[in-house]
Scaffold this active site. Structure first.
Site, PDB file in Angstrom:
ATOM      1  N   MET A 251       0.850  -1.193   0.000  1.00  0.00           N
ATOM      2  CA  MET A 251       0.000   0.000   0.000  1.00  0.00           C
ATOM      3  C   MET A 251       0.886   1.243   0.000  1.00  0.00           C
ATOM      4  SD  MET A 251      -3.461  -0.952   1.986  1.00  0.00           S
ATOM      5  CE  MET A 251      -2.919  -0.674   3.646  1.00  0.00           C
TER       6      MET A 251
ATOM      7  N   HIS B 231       9.048   0.977   3.253  1.00  0.00           N
ATOM      8  CA  HIS B 231      10.090   0.973   4.277  1.00  0.00           C
ATOM      9  C   HIS B 231      10.947  -0.271   4.063  1.00  0.00           C
ATOM     10  CE1 HIS B 231       7.556  -2.020   6.150  1.00  0.00           C
ATOM     11  NE2 HIS B 231       6.553  -1.153   6.233  1.00  0.00           N
ATOM     12  N   ASP B 232      11.896  -0.483   4.973  1.00  0.00           N
ATOM     13  CA  ASP B 232      12.834  -1.592   4.773  1.00  0.00           C
ATOM     14  C   ASP B 232      12.145  -2.959   4.775  1.00  0.00           C
ATOM     15  OD1 ASP B 232      14.865   0.165   4.488  1.00  0.00           O
ATOM     16  OD2 ASP B 232      15.819  -0.225   6.430  1.00  0.00           O
TER      17      ASP B 232
ATOM     18  N   HIS C 104       9.291  -3.612   3.250  1.00  0.00           N
ATOM     19  CA  HIS C 104       8.911  -3.813   1.843  1.00  0.00           C
ATOM     20  C   HIS C 104      10.154  -4.118   1.001  1.00  0.00           C
ATOM     21  CE1 HIS C 104       5.590  -0.905   3.101  1.00  0.00           C
ATOM     22  NE2 HIS C 104       4.937  -1.977   2.730  1.00  0.00           N
TER      23      HIS C 104
ATOM     24  N   GLY D  14       4.948 -10.015   3.893  1.00  0.00           N
ATOM     25  CA  GLY D  14       5.715  -9.890   5.131  1.00  0.00           C
ATOM     26  C   GLY D  14       5.034 -10.633   6.280  1.00  0.00           C
TER      27      GLY D  14
ATOM     28  N   ASP E 227       2.235  -9.326   8.914  1.00  0.00           N
ATOM     29  CA  ASP E 227       0.800  -9.559   8.717  1.00  0.00           C
ATOM     30  C   ASP E 227       0.567 -11.069   8.675  1.00  0.00           C
ATOM     31  OD1 ASP E 227      -0.256  -6.764   8.276  1.00  0.00           O
ATOM     32  OD2 ASP E 227       1.374  -6.837   6.824  1.00  0.00           O
TER      33      ASP E 227
END
Ligand code: PAF
Length: 283
Positions: free
Chosen positions: A30, A34-35, A37, A147, A150
């Site tokens: 979304m 950040h790191d 992702h 990730g 989640d």
């Protein structure tokens, strides 16, 4: 790197890649990268020839009182980070491209969507599963990367891919944390310095549980109590639960199969989630 906003153009570009027998890796996001992702991108680049990142703040996974309108967005920054990370295609559609007028077909996940976040965010996983399925159909990747932060989302996406015979390998990438332990999240930017400090009790609690588990503790109630002891700096604990890693149902006590300690809590008005896997060889 190209930024594409329409499904037609995405299909055209990826058809060429497929024709050239390139392996396509997909990282749905979304945005406000950040790191965490970027670790997904790195995992994709290690195994795939072409990495596609989607950036779409999906309205159907937000409840009426959630942060859809304030969710952080910065496409230029995301494009720069993606370019630097070696992404081939950023897919950044408008909401109308994903949900045209008359849209009315949804994916309804089953039991896996009921506990944990599902109990507090009605409809959330229906929105997630629907958009992920649509994005899968648009990108048609060989592999998709999610990730572990989640955790429930990963379980639901894996189940959906199996149930709907989607020919996509789903890879879960471990949580990336700030040096002090806070799990990376686009929502961390909402935290002021005091909230940021108080939020650290989440990872501290999870790490303490992981240590005790490593030392042989298998009692679910004792392990949960160890985490709970840390969480007094939070404003509201939504759930703190040890669940079976496959079914997401409350774990059998004492633990005999791989489980996960999952939590969601508010610091101020920011909702944070985190988890730690408690691995056992039988799962
Ligand atoms: O994890 C997320 O960022 C979102 O839930 C996803 C998978 C991109 C679907 O909107």
């Amino acid at each position: 790197m190209q930024t594409i906003t329409t499904v037609a153009e995405l299909r055209r570009v990826l058809a060429e890649a497929r024709k050239a027998e390139k392996r396509i890796g997909f990282v749905p996001t979304m945005g406000y990268l950040h790191d965490g992702h970027l670790a997904l991108v790195e995992a994709s680049r290690a195994k795939c020839d072409v990495t596609v990142v989607s950036i779409f703040v999906n309205p159907t996974q937000f409840g009426p009182n959630e942060d859809l309108s304030t969710y952080p967005r910065d496409l230029l920054r995301d494009e720069q980070l993606s370019r630097d990370a070696g992404v081939a295609v950023v897919f950044a559609p408008d909401a109308d491209e994903i949900y045209p007028a008359q849209f009315e077909s949804f994916i309804e996940p089953g039991e896996l969507a009921k506990p944990l976040c599902g109990a507090f965010r009605p409809g959330h996983f229906r929105g997630v599963a629907t958009v992920v399925c649509k994005l899968f159909n648009m990108v048609q990747p060989d592999v998709a990367y999610f990730g572990q932060k989640d955790f429930q989302q990963c379980a639901i996406v894996c189940r959906m891919a199996a149930d709907l015979n989607l020919p996509i390998e789903i890879v879960t990438v471990p949580i990336v944390r700030e040096p002090d332990g806070l799990a990376m999240s686009s929502r961390n930017r909402y935290l002021c310095a005091d909230q940021r400090r108080r939020a650290l009790s989440i990872s501290r609690g999870l790490f303490d549980v992981a240590d005790k588990f490593q030392s042989g503790e298998r009692d679910v109630e004792k392990l949960t109590a160890i985490a709970k002891k840390h969480l007094t700096t939070l404003d509201r604990l939504q759930y703190l639960e040890i669940v079976d890693a496959d079914t997401l149902k409350p774990a059998e006590n004492p633990l005999r199969r791989t489980a996960a300690l999952c939590t969601a809590a508010y610091v101020g008005s920011t909702r944070l989630i985190d988890n730690v896997i408690l691995p056992l060889p039988t799962s």
